[in-house]
Design a protein around this motif. Sequence first.
Motif, PDB file in Angstrom:
ATOM      1  N   ALA A  28       0.832  -1.195   0.000  1.00 35.31           N
ATOM      2  CA  ALA A  28       0.000   0.000   0.000  1.00 35.31           C
ATOM      3  C   ALA A  28       0.869   1.248   0.000  1.00 35.31           C
ATOM      4  O   ALA A  28       1.919   1.296   0.625  1.00 35.31           O
ATOM      5  CB  ALA A  28      -0.908  -0.010   1.221  1.00 35.31           C
ATOM      6  N   ALA A  29       0.408   2.239  -0.727  1.00 31.99           N
ATOM      7  CA  ALA A  29       1.119   3.514  -0.774  1.00 31.99           C
ATOM      8  C   ALA A  29       0.970   4.228   0.566  1.00 31.99           C
ATOM      9  O   ALA A  29       0.011   4.006   1.299  1.00 31.99           O
ATOM     10  CB  ALA A  29       0.568   4.363  -1.903  1.00 31.99           C
ATOM     11  N   ASP A  30       1.905   5.098   0.871  1.00 30.50           N
ATOM     12  CA  ASP A  30       1.952   5.803   2.142  1.00 30.50           C
ATOM     13  C   ASP A  30       1.632   7.282   1.915  1.00 30.50           C
ATOM     14  O   ASP A  30       2.485   8.048   1.455  1.00 30.50           O
ATOM     15  CB  ASP A  30       3.339   5.623   2.752  1.00 30.50           C
ATOM     16  N   LEU A  50       3.873  12.667 -13.500  1.00 34.56           N
ATOM     17  CA  LEU A  50       4.925  12.535 -12.488  1.00 34.56           C
ATOM     18  C   LEU A  50       6.070  11.643 -12.968  1.00 34.56           C
ATOM     19  O   LEU A  50       7.214  11.843 -12.567  1.00 34.56           O
ATOM     20  CB  LEU A  50       4.347  11.996 -11.182  1.00 34.56           C
ATOM     21  N   MET A  51       5.756  10.695 -13.839  1.00 30.19           N
ATOM     22  CA  MET A  51       6.804   9.818 -14.364  1.00 30.19           C
ATOM     23  C   MET A  51       7.667  10.533 -15.394  1.00 30.19           C
ATOM     24  O   MET A  51       8.845  10.218 -15.550  1.00 30.19           O
ATOM     25  CB  MET A  51       6.189   8.553 -14.965  1.00 30.19           C
ATOM     26  N   ASP A  52       7.075  11.505 -16.114  1.00 25.01           N
ATOM     27  CA  ASP A  52       7.806  12.205 -17.174  1.00 25.01           C
ATOM     28  C   ASP A  52       7.349  13.662 -17.233  1.00 25.01           C
ATOM     29  O   ASP A  52       6.637  14.052 -18.158  1.00 25.01           O
ATOM     30  CB  ASP A  52       7.558  11.502 -18.510  1.00 25.01           C
ATOM     31  N   GLN A  56       7.560   6.575  -4.699  1.00 26.41           N
ATOM     32  CA  GLN A  56       7.317   7.989  -4.401  1.00 26.41           C
ATOM     33  C   GLN A  56       6.084   8.496  -5.149  1.00 26.41           C
ATOM     34  O   GLN A  56       5.275   9.237  -4.591  1.00 26.41           O
ATOM     35  CB  GLN A  56       8.538   8.832  -4.769  1.00 26.41           C
ATOM     36  N   ILE A  57       5.940   8.097  -6.399  1.00 29.27           N
ATOM     37  CA  ILE A  57       4.762   8.491  -7.175  1.00 29.27           C
ATOM     38  C   ILE A  57       3.504   7.918  -6.542  1.00 29.27           C
ATOM     39  O   ILE A  57       2.501   8.624  -6.379  1.00 29.27           O
ATOM     40  CB  ILE A  57       4.909   8.067  -8.649  1.00 29.27           C
ATOM     41  N   ASP A  58       3.550   6.663  -6.151  1.00 29.27           N
ATOM     42  CA  ASP A  58       2.392   6.046  -5.477  1.00 29.27           C
ATOM     43  C   ASP A  58       2.053   6.803  -4.199  1.00 29.27           C
ATOM     44  O   ASP A  58       0.877   7.033  -3.892  1.00 29.27           O
ATOM     45  CB  ASP A  58       2.678   4.581  -5.145  1.00 29.27           C
TER      46      ASP A  58
END
Length: 102
Positions: free
Chosen positions: A21-23, A72-74, A88-90
């Motif tokens: 799970a993302a934080d 966010l990826m590019d 980090q993106i998640d």
Amino acid sequence: MSIRTLALAALLAGCAVPAIAADANAGRDLVLRSCTSCHATATTVRATDGAPPLSFIAKDNKERPAWIRGWLMDPHPPMPNITLSRAQIDNIIAYLSTLPTQ
């Protein structure tokens, strides 16, 4: 399907790694450290350079999460060229999901 194919599929299904799970708290910390010099938060009146406020980005995130992830990826100008890990993106996306939208 052959028996060999079925056996391989069963083996791969058993090896699946559970998703972590993302934080959202880690995402908040990253956003507050790296993004709020340009993007307005709930505590600021407006952004310093005309960048959309986080509430607008949160709305886009809820309506078009794949677009935010891709950005966010590019990232492209005027956003600085930053390098974020998938985790980090998640985390940022999880944080944006907690924000109210306008």
